[in-house]
Write a protein that holds these residues in place. Structure first.
Motif, mmCIF file in Angstrom:
data_model
loop_
_atom_site.group_PDB
_atom_site.id
_atom_site.type_symbol
_atom_site.label_atom_id
_atom_site.label_comp_id
_atom_site.label_asym_id
_atom_site.label_seq_id
_atom_site.Cartn_x
_atom_site.Cartn_y
_atom_site.Cartn_z
ATOM 1 N N THR A 215 44.418 129.509 21.655
ATOM 2 C CA THR A 215 45.212 128.523 20.927
ATOM 3 C C THR A 215 45.140 127.185 21.658
ATOM 4 O O THR A 215 44.710 127.120 22.821
ATOM 5 N N PRO A 216 45.571 126.090 21.008
ATOM 6 C CA PRO A 216 45.601 124.803 21.718
ATOM 7 C C PRO A 216 46.458 124.858 22.979
ATOM 8 O O PRO A 216 46.189 124.166 23.962
ATOM 9 N N GLN A 217 47.510 125.682 22.980
ATOM 10 C CA GLN A 217 48.375 125.798 24.136
ATOM 11 C C GLN A 217 47.683 126.519 25.296
ATOM 12 O O GLN A 217 48.008 126.286 26.466
ATOM 13 N N SER A 218 46.735 127.409 24.970
ATOM 14 C CA SER A 218 46.056 128.151 26.030
ATOM 15 C C SER A 218 44.957 127.339 26.686
ATOM 16 O O SER A 218 44.476 127.698 27.764
ATOM 17 N N ARG A 219 44.539 126.264 26.036
ATOM 18 C CA ARG A 219 43.523 125.410 26.628
ATOM 19 C C ARG A 219 44.176 124.396 27.543
ATOM 20 O O ARG A 219 45.157 123.760 27.179
ATOM 21 N N ARG A 220 43.631 124.229 28.711
ATOM 22 C CA ARG A 220 44.207 123.293 29.672
ATOM 23 C C ARG A 220 43.095 122.523 30.359
ATOM 24 O O ARG A 220 41.984 123.019 30.523
ATOM 25 N N VAL A 221 43.415 121.310 30.792
ATOM 26 C CA VAL A 221 42.449 120.467 31.486
ATOM 27 C C VAL A 221 42.599 120.697 32.981
ATOM 28 O O VAL A 221 43.686 120.578 33.539
ATOM 29 N N ARG A 222 41.513 121.039 33.615
ATOM 30 C CA ARG A 222 41.538 121.277 35.051
ATOM 31 C C ARG A 222 41.587 119.942 35.786
ATOM 32 O O ARG A 222 40.746 119.076 35.617
ATOM 33 N N ARG A 223 42.598 119.817 36.644
ATOM 34 C CA ARG A 223 42.756 118.572 37.388
ATOM 35 C C ARG A 223 41.927 118.598 38.663
ATOM 36 O O ARG A 223 41.676 119.634 39.250
ATOM 37 N N GLU A 224 41.525 117.389 39.087
ATOM 38 C CA GLU A 224 40.730 117.274 40.301
ATOM 39 C C GLU A 224 41.577 117.646 41.517
ATOM 40 O O GLU A 224 42.768 117.347 41.585
ATOM 41 N N SER A 225 40.965 118.294 42.470
ATOM 42 C CA SER A 225 41.631 118.654 43.713
ATOM 43 C C SER A 225 40.978 117.898 44.854
ATOM 44 O O SER A 225 39.763 117.713 44.882
ATOM 45 N N PRO A 226 41.769 117.432 45.845
ATOM 46 C CA PRO A 226 41.170 116.723 46.979
ATOM 47 C C PRO A 226 40.278 117.613 47.825
ATOM 48 O O PRO A 226 39.501 117.138 48.637
ATOM 49 N N TYR A 227 40.383 118.935 47.617
ATOM 50 C CA TYR A 227 39.584 119.864 48.400
ATOM 51 C C TYR A 227 38.294 120.250 47.688
ATOM 52 O O TYR A 227 37.506 121.015 48.221
ATOM 53 N N GLU A 228 38.085 119.744 46.486
ATOM 54 C CA GLU A 228 36.858 120.060 45.775
ATOM 55 C C GLU A 228 35.693 119.272 46.371
ATOM 56 O O GLU A 228 35.879 118.215 46.971
ATOM 57 N N PRO A 229 34.466 119.773 46.243
ATOM 58 C CA PRO A 229 33.322 119.080 46.840
ATOM 59 C C PRO A 229 33.102 117.708 46.227
ATOM 60 O O PRO A 229 33.461 117.450 45.088
ATOM 61 N N LYS A 230 32.484 116.825 47.019
ATOM 62 C CA LYS A 230 32.210 115.482 46.528
ATOM 63 C C LYS A 230 31.141 115.494 45.450
ATOM 64 O O LYS A 230 31.109 114.633 44.587
ATOM 65 N N HIS A 231 30.226 116.447 45.522
ATOM 66 C CA HIS A 231 29.114 116.499 44.585
ATOM 67 C C HIS A 231 29.379 117.553 43.519
ATOM 68 O O HIS A 231 29.649 118.717 43.832
ATOM 69 N N LYS A 232 29.360 117.153 42.273
ATOM 70 C CA LYS A 232 29.454 118.111 41.176
ATOM 71 C C LYS A 232 28.095 118.790 41.017
ATOM 72 O O LYS A 232 27.069 118.116 41.006
ATOM 73 N N THR A 233 28.109 120.094 40.900
ATOM 74 C CA THR A 233 26.839 120.816 40.912
ATOM 75 C C THR A 233 26.491 121.428 39.567
ATOM 76 O O THR A 233 25.583 122.249 39.488
ATOM 77 N N THR A 234 27.190 121.053 38.498
ATOM 78 C CA THR A 234 26.815 121.531 37.175
ATOM 79 C C THR A 234 25.621 120.731 36.667
ATOM 80 O O THR A 234 25.619 119.507 36.735
ATOM 81 N N CYS A 235 24.604 121.430 36.178
ATOM 82 C CA CYS A 235 23.374 120.756 35.772
ATOM 83 C C CYS A 235 23.606 119.867 34.554
ATOM 84 O O CYS A 235 24.190 120.298 33.565
ATOM 85 N N LYS A 236 23.132 118.640 34.639
ATOM 86 C CA LYS A 236 23.132 117.725 33.504
ATOM 87 C C LYS A 236 21.695 117.418 33.086
ATOM 88 O O LYS A 236 21.380 117.362 31.913
ATOM 89 N N ASP A 237 20.841 117.217 34.082
ATOM 90 C CA ASP A 237 19.426 116.967 33.814
ATOM 91 C C ASP A 237 18.664 118.273 34.011
ATOM 92 O O ASP A 237 18.686 118.859 35.086
ATOM 93 N N THR A 238 18.003 118.732 32.972
ATOM 94 C CA THR A 238 17.259 119.992 33.046
ATOM 95 C C THR A 238 15.756 119.769 33.081
ATOM 96 O O THR A 238 14.980 120.645 32.737
ATOM 97 N N GLY A 239 15.344 118.567 33.481
ATOM 98 C CA GLY A 239 13.921 118.270 33.552
ATOM 99 C C GLY A 239 13.242 119.031 34.682
ATOM 100 O O GLY A 239 13.895 119.700 35.491
ATOM 101 N N PRO A 240 11.912 118.930 34.776
ATOM 102 C CA PRO A 240 11.175 119.685 35.790
ATOM 103 C C PRO A 240 11.470 119.244 37.213
ATOM 104 O O PRO A 240 11.209 119.986 38.157
ATOM 105 N N LYS A 241 12.000 118.024 37.407
ATOM 106 C CA LYS A 241 12.275 117.529 38.754
ATOM 107 C C LYS A 241 13.758 117.289 38.992
ATOM 108 O O LYS A 241 14.137 116.433 39.791
ATOM 109 N N HIS A 242 14.607 118.052 38.302
ATOM 110 C CA HIS A 242 16.047 117.844 38.485
ATOM 111 C C HIS A 242 16.486 118.365 39.851
ATOM 112 O O HIS A 242 15.889 119.281 40.414
ATOM 113 N N LYS A 243 17.527 117.760 40.371
ATOM 114 C CA LYS A 243 18.019 118.131 41.699
ATOM 115 C C LYS A 243 18.856 119.412 41.617
ATOM 116 O O LYS A 243 19.248 119.852 40.554
#
Length: 352
Positions: A215-243
């Motif tokens: 339900t809309p109530q069960s969906r929540r936005v995850r807030r940023e934490s100061p302990y989370e890594p500086k680099h987001k590691t979810t892939c955005k670029d899926t090209g052959p030379k993506h990092k």
């Protein structure tokens, strides 16, 4: 001069070839089965299960299912890993009609599932408490149809029910497609159960539909934490030379040989994996990785013959999370237990 080949020798030759071909096929098939069974057994041991529960003895009541499912959903919510945790919604039986005059016994059931906007159904199951049988009907085939009109119905599932003469048994059928259509706004005329055995006594003592609904109530936005890594590691670029980054990898337990009778939840989960290039000074997991990159770059600048001795940093999991799952207790098939499987899902990736 014409040479004649005796028919007996030809037949023996063909039979020999057929026998050899059959034996080769049999050996390959047996090897595949044994290999799969071994992998399946290894997976069970990792899950902490000695053996699979006997499906003919499983008898999970509605109360036990509700109790353990709520515990499981609460654990998912507390972990904070899910952006949306579904709610367990149960629809009790609204109307029942039993017909014994037909060739096969049929039962029509209706549940008060009404259209709902802005919800997403994860799964839905029909749970039936089938009475004891008068005759020995150990495992009849049962069809579950969704009723579309006076003479129109559509098969949505066919299941084997493991029934007993000694007492009532709880049986479960996946009816996600039917409940999804009702929530979407299609007319709800109910379900029809058809037992493909004339001796089957199918009239349920209890019946309910359990559904996991976002339900809309069960969906929540995850807030940023100061302990989370500086680099987001979810892939955005899926090209052959993506990092180096994290890719999704959905694992379905049924494809691994474990059905819902063994693992109730989750049926599918995102295990993830790490892939991509690791250039110098990028997302190093440890200080050692940073030093390794510097030394490799230094060797390449000096054009030494052994410059390839120091390897590149590799993209690998940096943080793993546990997965909670519900299973049927093989020793007590009327109960469910929740287990925690360590290091099952990749959360973050890094170069190491």
């Amino acid at each position: 001069m014409v040479t004649t080949i005796p028919s007996l020798s030809l037949g023996s030759h063909i039979s020999s070839n057929l026998a050899a071909t059959f034996w080769t096929y049999f050996c390959v098939l047996t090897l595949c089965i044994v290999s799969f069974s071994g992998a399946n057994q290894g997976l069970l041991q990792e899950l902490g299960l000695r053996v699979l529960p006997d499906v003919s003895k499983i008898n999970i009541s509605l109360d036990e299912y509700t109790r353990m499912m709520n515990i499981y959903l609460q654990s998912r919510e507390k972990s904070g890993q899910d952006e949306s945790v579904p709610k367990l919604v149960t629809f009790k039986l609204d109307r029942k009609l039993v017909r014994d005059n037909d060739r096969y016994p049929t039962v029509r059931l209706r549940f008060p599932v009404a259209p709902q906007g802005n919800v997403e159904l994860e799964s839905a199951e029909l749970k039936l408490l089938v009475p004891p049988q008068f005759e020995d009907v150990p495992s009849p085939k049962v069809q579950v149809n969704v009723i579309l009109g006076n003479r129109r119905k559509e098969l949505i599932r066919e299941r084997t029910f493991y029934l007993s003469q000694e007492g009532p048994k709880w049986c479960t059928v996946d009816i996600t497609s039917a409940v999804e259509s009702w929530l979407r706004g299609d007319v709800n005329l109910g379900l029809e159960l058809v037992c493909l055995d004339s001796n089957c006594r199918l009239d349920p003592l209890e019946a309910a539909v359990t559904s996991l609904i976002h339900t809309p109530q069960s969906r929540r936005v995850r807030r940023e934490s100061p302990y989370e890594p500086k680099h987001k590691t979810t892939c955005k670029d899926t090209g052959p030379k993506h990092k180096c980054c994290r890719q999704s990898m959905n694992v379905t337990f049924s494809e691994l040989g474990l059905e819902q009778e063994q693992i109730v939840r989750p049926q599918v989960y995102d295990a993830g994996y790490c892939t991509g290039m690791c250039p110098p000074n990028y997302l190093h997991s440890y200080n050692h990785t940073y030093i390794q990159s510097i030394m490799r770059r230094k060797e390449r600048r000096n054009h030494k013959a052994y410059r390839k001795v120091i390897p590149k940093a590799c993209c690998a999991p940096l943080k793993l999370s546990s997965v909670s799952f519900l299973v049927i207790d093989p020793d007590y098939p009327t109960t469910m237990v929740m287990r925690l499987w360590e290091n099952m899902a990749v959360e973050e990736c890094g170069c190491s």
